[in-house]
Design an enzyme around this catalytic site. Structure first.
Site, PDB file in Angstrom:
ATOM      1  N   HIS A  66       0.830  -1.219   0.000  1.00  0.00           N
ATOM      2  CA  HIS A  66       0.000   0.000   0.000  1.00  0.00           C
ATOM      3  C   HIS A  66       0.861   1.266   0.000  1.00  0.00           C
ATOM      4  O   HIS A  66       0.407   2.320  -0.429  1.00  0.00           O
ATOM      5  CB  HIS A  66      -0.962  -0.004   1.183  1.00  0.00           C
ATOM      6  CG  HIS A  66      -0.285  -0.063   2.519  1.00  0.00           C
ATOM      7  ND1 HIS A  66      -0.043  -1.250   3.175  1.00  0.00           N
ATOM      8  CD2 HIS A  66       0.217   0.903   3.300  1.00  0.00           C
ATOM      9  CE1 HIS A  66       0.574  -0.985   4.318  1.00  0.00           C
ATOM     10  NE2 HIS A  66       0.752   0.308   4.413  1.00  0.00           N
TER      11      HIS A  66
ATOM     12  N   ASP B 141       1.308   3.084  -3.284  1.00  0.00           N
ATOM     13  CA  ASP B 141       0.219   3.950  -3.756  1.00  0.00           C
ATOM     14  C   ASP B 141      -0.060   5.099  -2.788  1.00  0.00           C
ATOM     15  O   ASP B 141      -0.834   6.001  -3.094  1.00  0.00           O
ATOM     16  CB  ASP B 141      -1.074   3.132  -3.903  1.00  0.00           C
ATOM     17  CG  ASP B 141      -0.881   1.994  -4.884  1.00  0.00           C
ATOM     18  OD1 ASP B 141      -0.278   2.240  -5.944  1.00  0.00           O
ATOM     19  OD2 ASP B 141      -1.311   0.861  -4.581  1.00  0.00           O
ATOM     20  N   HIS B 142       0.492   5.015  -1.591  1.00  0.00           N
ATOM     21  CA  HIS B 142       0.195   6.008  -0.554  1.00  0.00           C
ATOM     22  C   HIS B 142       1.506   6.628  -0.094  1.00  0.00           C
ATOM     23  O   HIS B 142       2.044   6.264   0.957  1.00  0.00           O
ATOM     24  CB  HIS B 142      -0.524   5.335   0.627  1.00  0.00           C
ATOM     25  CG  HIS B 142      -1.084   6.304   1.621  1.00  0.00           C
ATOM     26  ND1 HIS B 142      -0.316   6.927   2.583  1.00  0.00           N
ATOM     27  CD2 HIS B 142      -2.341   6.765   1.805  1.00  0.00           C
ATOM     28  CE1 HIS B 142      -1.078   7.713   3.327  1.00  0.00           C
ATOM     29  NE2 HIS B 142      -2.301   7.646   2.877  1.00  0.00           N
ATOM     30  N   PHE B 143       2.149   7.534  -0.886  1.00  0.00           N
ATOM     31  CA  PHE B 143       1.653   8.003  -2.183  1.00  0.00           C
ATOM     32  C   PHE B 143       2.746   7.714  -3.200  1.00  0.00           C
ATOM     33  O   PHE B 143       3.901   7.589  -2.792  1.00  0.00           O
ATOM     34  CB  PHE B 143       1.355   9.503  -2.122  1.00  0.00           C
ATOM     35  CG  PHE B 143       0.297   9.839  -1.101  1.00  0.00           C
ATOM     36  CD1 PHE B 143      -1.053   9.808  -1.452  1.00  0.00           C
ATOM     37  CD2 PHE B 143       0.633  10.185   0.197  1.00  0.00           C
ATOM     38  CE1 PHE B 143      -2.033  10.136  -0.518  1.00  0.00           C
ATOM     39  CE2 PHE B 143      -0.349  10.499   1.124  1.00  0.00           C
ATOM     40  CZ  PHE B 143      -1.679  10.472   0.765  1.00  0.00           C
TER      41      PHE B 143
ATOM     42  N   VAL C 113       4.263   7.132   2.714  1.00  0.00           N
ATOM     43  CA  VAL C 113       4.100   7.381   4.148  1.00  0.00           C
ATOM     44  C   VAL C 113       3.044   6.422   4.708  1.00  0.00           C
ATOM     45  O   VAL C 113       2.066   6.093   4.033  1.00  0.00           O
ATOM     46  CB  VAL C 113       3.670   8.841   4.457  1.00  0.00           C
ATOM     47  CG1 VAL C 113       4.815   9.801   4.171  1.00  0.00           C
ATOM     48  CG2 VAL C 113       2.426   9.243   3.684  1.00  0.00           C
TER      49      VAL C 113
END
Lengths: 130, 163
Positions: free
Chosen positions: B30, B33-35, B40
């Site tokens: 994740h 994609d974050h970010f 973070v």
């Protein structure tokens, strides 16, 4: 420890602000916990925990919020969802800190939530700490 | 517990306080994609890490007999980003534990620097005020995987409970 009524109101207001995320000007004596301040069942426990800490007292759950004990007893609640005479008598005994005059006229258990006002909690605490 | 999001308890005082470690890795997908280009740790997952730390602390206080369910986030304030490669420490304290519920306060730090303050409430759902019934099986502490988090403490606690 002795608290004046103003001190109690001040502390109760702080408890409501912290537990329910409301503004302090919303916490009036007439404000109902569920209807006006948006309390849910877990919030009632949160309020109890915070009152216990703030005033250094122990509160049995059914002592401050005795309604749950009444709900499931058919001799206390009629089929019309209203408290029977016996139920009303028990509620009065358990909630001496709350004015039940209005509720008595139509003791619908679905309206029990409206009985828990900031004022009734202040009365309850005042009786306990005096 | 089905999903473990902390790595290990490093301190554990039964019924009082505990500290756990969570190592954050770029292998957690994740974060890609974050970010994109700025990985973070999502703040919601910091709350989850604290919920697991506090929840296991609360569960152990009743020997894992209660179904301990996150009921309320009283406070969640974040002061800094957590990035891949960071090791965060989650300190949880039981403020109140009652038959129906428990309240905890918690702090997340990285090398002593405050990252977040997260205060939670847990319900012991079988004791809920609404009188709702839940399945008999303890679906919260239903397997022993999570106990590996307590590997440094469990044998010690067992001997404490025997007294």
């Amino acid at each position: 420890m002795a608290f004046s009524r103003d001190e109690i109101l001040e502390q109760v207001t702080e408890v409501m602000v912290d537990a329910l995320g409301v503004d302090d000007d919303e916490v009036t004596l007439e404000a109902t916990l569920m209807g006006d301040l948006g309390a849910e069942s877990i919030d009632f426990l949160d309020v109890v925990f915070r009152l216990e800490k703030a005033f250094d007292i122990k509160i049995a759950r059914e002592e401050l919020f005795p309604a749950d004990a009444l709900m499931n007893d058919p001799s206390l609640v009629g089929e019309d969802q209203k408290l029977t005479e016996q139920g009303l008598a028990l509620l009065k005994e358990k909630m001496p800190h709350t004015d039940l005059t209005e509720f008595e006229k139509n003791p619908d258990i679905n309206k029990l939530g409206d009985l828990f006002t900031v004022g009734s909690i202040v009365n309850f605490v005042a009786a306990r700490v005096s | 517990m089905r999903w473990i999001w902390i790595d290990k308890f490093v301190e554990f005082e039964s019924g009082k306080r505990a500290a756990a470690i969570k190592n954050v890795s770029m292998a957690e997908e994740h974060l890609h994609d974050h970010f994109p280009g700025f990985p973070v740790m999502p703040e919601a997952l910091m709350i989850e890490a604290m919920a697991q730390t506090s929840g296991i602390l609360v569960g152990e206080a009743r020997q894992f007999q209660e179904k301990v369910v996150l009921a309320k986030i009283n406070k969640a304030v974040f002061f800094d980003f957590v990035r891949p490669g960071d090791s965060i420490r989650l300190d949880a304290v039981i403020e109140t534990v009652a038959p129906e519920a428990a309240g905890t306060t918690g702090k997340i730090t990285r090398e002593g620097q405050l990252i977040a303050e997260i205060d939670l409430m847990f319900s012991h759902v079988d004791q809920n005020l609404a009188g709702i019934e839940f399945p008999k099986d303890n679906f919260v502490f239903d397997d022993n995987t999570f106990k590996s988090l307590l590997r440094d403490f469990l044998s010690q606690n067992k001997s404490n409970h025997a007294h």
